[in-house]
Write a protein that holds these residues in place. Structure first.
Motif, PDB file in Angstrom:
ATOM      1  N   ASN A   9       0.853  -1.184   0.000  1.00 44.45           N
ATOM      2  CA  ASN A   9       0.000   0.000   0.000  1.00 44.45           C
ATOM      3  C   ASN A   9       0.891   1.237   0.000  1.00 44.45           C
ATOM      4  O   ASN A   9       2.078   1.180   0.313  1.00 44.45           O
ATOM      5  N   HIS A  11       1.167   3.829   1.866  1.00 40.20           N
ATOM      6  CA  HIS A  11       1.796   4.215   3.131  1.00 40.20           C
ATOM      7  C   HIS A  11       3.055   3.376   3.373  1.00 40.20           C
ATOM      8  O   HIS A  11       4.117   3.904   3.726  1.00 40.20           O
ATOM      9  N   LYS A  34      -3.446   1.729  -3.658  1.00 38.03           N
ATOM     10  CA  LYS A  34      -4.126   2.648  -2.733  1.00 38.03           C
ATOM     11  C   LYS A  34      -5.522   2.089  -2.508  1.00 38.03           C
ATOM     12  O   LYS A  34      -6.263   1.866  -3.460  1.00 38.03           O
ATOM     13  N   ALA A  35      -5.847   1.841  -1.255  1.00 41.26           N
ATOM     14  CA  ALA A  35      -7.133   1.245  -0.882  1.00 41.26           C
ATOM     15  C   ALA A  35      -7.361  -0.066  -1.627  1.00 41.26           C
ATOM     16  O   ALA A  35      -8.457  -0.372  -2.071  1.00 41.26           O
ATOM     17  N   GLY A  36      -6.272  -0.823  -1.791  1.00 39.34           N
ATOM     18  CA  GLY A  36      -6.371  -2.121  -2.448  1.00 39.34           C
ATOM     19  C   GLY A  36      -6.386  -2.083  -3.960  1.00 39.34           C
ATOM     20  O   GLY A  36      -6.377  -3.121  -4.608  1.00 39.34           O
ATOM     21  N   LYS A  37      -6.410  -0.897  -4.547  1.00 39.47           N
ATOM     22  CA  LYS A  37      -6.445  -0.770  -6.003  1.00 39.47           C
ATOM     23  C   LYS A  37      -5.028  -0.502  -6.528  1.00 39.47           C
ATOM     24  O   LYS A  37      -4.408   0.497  -6.165  1.00 39.47           O
TER      25      LYS A  37
END
Length: 83
Positions: A9, A11, A34-37
């Motif tokens: 991710n 971060h 980002k957010a799993g995408k």
């Protein structure tokens, strides 16, 4: 998507960027999500020059029948006769 590629991710990518870039430069690409995408794939740059077809066009003359002067020699190598 190749399942062997590590997905991190954004971060974690920020936190571990040096380590991840080092791995990518050694041939282990990774994907930042980002957010799993999945957003981007990071991989080493292939800086080997690529062959350019036709780069020498016009510099050296092309010969229609390059093996004509050697036809007898070629035929002898294969045990035949030249035309």
């Amino acid at each position: 998507m190749n399942r062997d590629i590590e997905v991190v991710n954004i971060h974690d990518a920020k936190t571990n960027l040096s380590r991840l870039v080092d791995l990518a430069s050694k041939g282990q690409p990774f994907i930042i999500a980002k957010a799993g995408k999945p957003l981007v794939k990071v991989e080493a740059i292939d800086d080997k020059p690529k062959a350019i077809i036709g780069a020498l066009k016009g510099i050296y003359p092309a010969v229609d029948d390059i093996d004509a002067p050697f036809a007898d020699d070629i035929a002898n190598l294969f045990g035949g006769e030249a035309d």
